[in-house]
Design an enzyme around this catalytic site. Sequence first.
Site, PDB file in Angstrom:
ATOM      1  N   GLU A 293      -3.926 -22.673  -5.650  1.00  0.00           N
ATOM      2  CA  GLU A 293      -4.427 -21.344  -5.263  1.00  0.00           C
ATOM      3  C   GLU A 293      -5.363 -21.583  -4.104  1.00  0.00           C
ATOM      4  O   GLU A 293      -6.320 -22.348  -4.208  1.00  0.00           O
ATOM      5  CB  GLU A 293      -5.147 -20.675  -6.441  1.00  0.00           C
ATOM      6  CG  GLU A 293      -5.420 -19.197  -6.210  1.00  0.00           C
ATOM      7  CD  GLU A 293      -6.869 -18.918  -5.891  1.00  0.00           C
ATOM      8  OE1 GLU A 293      -7.146 -18.516  -4.731  1.00  0.00           O
ATOM      9  OE2 GLU A 293      -7.711 -19.102  -6.768  1.00  0.00           O
ATOM     10  N   CYS A 327     -12.341 -16.060  -3.724  1.00  0.00           N
ATOM     11  CA  CYS A 327     -11.014 -16.067  -3.098  1.00  0.00           C
ATOM     12  C   CYS A 327     -10.478 -14.656  -2.963  1.00  0.00           C
ATOM     13  O   CYS A 327      -9.676 -14.361  -2.077  1.00  0.00           O
ATOM     14  CB  CYS A 327     -10.043 -16.897  -3.926  1.00  0.00           C
ATOM     15  SG  CYS A 327     -10.607 -18.550  -4.334  1.00  0.00           S
TER      16      CYS A 327
END
Length: 541
Positions: A293, A327
């Site tokens: 990720e 994020c």
Amino acid sequence: MSNGFFNVPVPKNEPVKSYAPGTPEREELQRTLKELRNTQVDIPMYIGGEEVRTGNKIEINPPHDHKHVLGHFHEGDAQHVEQAIKAALNAREQWASLPWEQRASIFLKAADLIAGPYRAKLNAATMLGQSKNAFQAEIDAACEFIDFLRFNVKYMTDIYKEQPESAPGIWNRLEYRPLEGFVFAITPFNFTSIAGNLPASPALMGNVAVWKPAYTQVYSANVLMEVFKEAGVPDGVINMITVDGPVAGNIVFNHPDFAGLHFTGSTGVFQHLWKTIGTNISKYKTYPRIVGETGGKDFIIAHRSADAKQVATAITRGSFEFQGQKCSASSRAYIPSNLWPDVKKYVVANLKDIKMGGVEDFGNFFNAVIDKRAFDKIAKYIDDAKKSPVVEVISGGNYDDSKGYFIEPTVLESKDPQYTTMCEEIFGPVITIYVYDENNYEDTLRLLDETSPYALTGAVFSRDRYAADLATKRLVNAAGNFYINDKPTGAVVGQQPFGGSRASGTNDKAGSAINLMRWVSPRTIKETFVPPTDYKYPFMG
């Protein structure tokens, strides 16, 4: 040996404590903050059953008070990477053969330890080491990691229950073996829960892990290791090393027993590691699992029917909680011309009201960015924007690193939808607004989709259901986590499995069975009860 099909405790999301004035959790957390701040720690590497100290000490400082010393950690070198791999492989056979319910018990105990006796310590360490306020630490270090541990145990049993059909006279079985080798977990500074989950989720499935936390997260990573050890994770199953990335990578990615990478970090680093693994593919016993990720350029788009105050609140929370160092943080927004005056008014009012400072003052919504490197990078984006003829600073834009790495929540308005801060990941408290003609919604959806290589999170605000549906369809590949009338942050385990695609990663959805499936190698077993004794088939008669 197991003599039963066991039902694990039904997981429920850990309740978020309020830390309101007068509550017992607030008093305990404030007391723990004071104790930790006044105690210097000496953090080793954890390799096998050893606490390894090299004498090469690196200082740990709170980002919001960088002259204060919380302690030191010991940096290792190539030999410690080799030692960690050896310890993991030595532990592998016994750990892999342990009945699954025994592994489940260990990680369920870890969840209860964090929910109870370690909650204040883990939250306080996250607050001091990563400059998170009490609420952000609570939803991350405590609640999300507890949820990861409890829900992953349930997902593990769901996977194991998935079995094939059997025809008459045979019995088909599917077993979910751990990978043949070790998993390398590389974790980021911004979420303590991610730092714990990346080595723990493969370990739950019977794998062994070498874990390299970010240097700026080692302070809370050490508390995670304390939890793992007290919960009963056997020596060698999770080995924590503090070694420079390229040094560790040179050993790990050339090792024949490398079986998987579990990564959260920058897109550039992940792509480099993928290339390295590809180059070395013939060296490995198996094809390694690569789960990552990475970055995001997360968006908010508002339709002309949206509520301006709701949009403004989403911008404020989605962009500036934990200083935009998520994020999933919104860092670009597309606002229709009819709403912009009100949205602008509400956002500016919000930011005037926000207090900025250290985490010890619970009145501060906003704290410091993680380190000097991040501070300098974000400051340069702001300085360049101030010089640009197409950008206006709507709010914020100031910064100061004399005591801590403080950057004001900053809102930019760009006349150019392709301006740098509309396209590049900043990973800080900066959002850029592009105001579009309220009648050009569909064209703006296309513009949004084509602007960024990332596809992690995004949100649409609309009171017009047709407009919300159109955005959902046109932005189908623009975000792995898509929100309707909500900010694009705050995914909850068991509710919104998290991950994106395109340049944002492999979209293997942390907090779901999808992720755990990457850490097993299924084996099909067919047993025939009465085997045939004649090679001939009936058609041959």
